[in-house]
Design a protein around this motif. Structure first.
Motif, PDB file in Angstrom:
ATOM      1  N   ASN A  17       6.536   2.754  10.669  1.00  0.00           N
ATOM      2  CA  ASN A  17       5.358   3.203   9.915  1.00  0.00           C
ATOM      3  C   ASN A  17       5.613   3.426   8.435  1.00  0.00           C
ATOM      4  N   LYS A  18       6.635   2.823   7.884  1.00  0.00           N
ATOM      5  CA  LYS A  18       7.002   3.127   6.501  1.00  0.00           C
ATOM      6  C   LYS A  18       6.182   2.372   5.458  1.00  0.00           C
ATOM      7  N   SER A  19       5.316   1.473   5.881  1.00  0.00           N
ATOM      8  CA  SER A  19       4.493   0.768   4.905  1.00  0.00           C
ATOM      9  C   SER A  19       3.436   1.715   4.332  1.00  0.00           C
ATOM     10  N   LYS A  20       3.040   1.429   3.107  1.00  0.00           N
ATOM     11  CA  LYS A  20       2.044   2.256   2.420  1.00  0.00           C
ATOM     12  C   LYS A  20       0.703   2.148   3.148  1.00  0.00           C
ATOM     13  N   PRO A  21       0.075   3.279   3.467  1.00  0.00           N
ATOM     14  CA  PRO A  21      -1.222   3.214   4.158  1.00  0.00           C
ATOM     15  C   PRO A  21      -2.328   2.790   3.195  1.00  0.00           C
ATOM     16  N   SER A  22      -3.372   2.194   3.742  1.00  0.00           N
ATOM     17  CA  SER A  22      -4.538   1.892   2.910  1.00  0.00           C
ATOM     18  C   SER A  22      -5.191   3.218   2.530  1.00  0.00           C
ATOM     19  N   ARG A  23      -6.022   3.174   1.536  1.00  0.00           N
ATOM     20  CA  ARG A  23      -6.738   4.379   1.098  1.00  0.00           C
ATOM     21  C   ARG A  23      -7.571   4.948   2.251  1.00  0.00           C
ATOM     22  N   ILE A  73       4.487  10.489   8.398  1.00  0.00           N
ATOM     23  CA  ILE A  73       5.289   9.418   7.802  1.00  0.00           C
ATOM     24  C   ILE A  73       4.419   8.532   6.924  1.00  0.00           C
ATOM     25  N   LYS A  74       3.241   8.194   7.412  1.00  0.00           N
ATOM     26  CA  LYS A  74       2.340   7.362   6.616  1.00  0.00           C
ATOM     27  C   LYS A  74       1.941   8.068   5.321  1.00  0.00           C
ATOM     28  N   LEU A  75       1.631   9.352   5.411  1.00  0.00           N
ATOM     29  CA  LEU A  75       1.248  10.083   4.204  1.00  0.00           C
ATOM     30  C   LEU A  75       2.397  10.184   3.195  1.00  0.00           C
TER      31      LEU A  75
END
Length: 165
Positions: A14-20, A38-40
């Motif tokens: 889950n280390k990818s940057k989350p969408s807005r 983790i996402k945040l």
């Protein structure tokens, strides 16, 4: 029980940057999962981070109240292999590098203890070498013999090494 392997696995997944939209959806939840946290942590939108910080403050106060924890920091080494632009210990800064000897570490800790502090924060640069890790282990052993509580701000070593601390 805290499971380092599970957290490491979740982080990798889950280390990818989350969408807005995903970040806002997470912040609107009442209960956040480890995956959500983790996402945040990987979000870089300042307005989203501000909302996350306010929520974290509210939750922290709900769980712990408005307590203040006092400790004294002890910088024991300024060796560093990272190049963080905000940090004086950056490997790119041309400064004299030094580790306190273990005798100096103990002397400093005893002096701090005599001043009435029962908690200490050990700080170093991010020295990710084997020598740095062994030094840190020795400093922690000294701290355990002197203080009721100590904290550590250091580079994240491999999980197998952290367990040996």
């Amino acid at each position: 029980m805290f499971n380092f392997e599970e957290i490491a696995r979740l982080y990798e997944e889950n280390k990818s940057k989350p969408s807005r939209e995903e970040a806002i959806e997470i912040l609107n939840k009442e209960d956040l999962s480890d995956k959500d946290y983790i996402k945040l942590l990987n979000c870089d939108a300042l307005d989203i981070l501000e909302v996350a910080a306010r929520k974290a403050k509210r939750l922290t106060e709900a769980y712990f109240g408005k307590n203040i924890f006092l400790y004294i920091p002890l910088y024991i080494s300024n060796y560093c292999s990272s190049g963080c632009i905000y940090c004086g210990y950056s490997c790119f800064n041309k400064i004299e590098r030094r580790r306190l000897s273990l005798d100096e570490v103990e002397d400093e800790m005893l002096a701090i203890k005599r001043k009435g502090f029962n908690s200490i924060l050990l700080l170093t640069g991010e020295d990710d070498t084997k020598e740095g890790f062994e030094y840190l282990k020795s400093a922690i052993k000294i701290a355990k013999n002197i203080f009721l509580k100590f904290s550590l701000k250091q580079v994240l070593y491999p999980l197998k090494d952290i367990r040996n601390l």
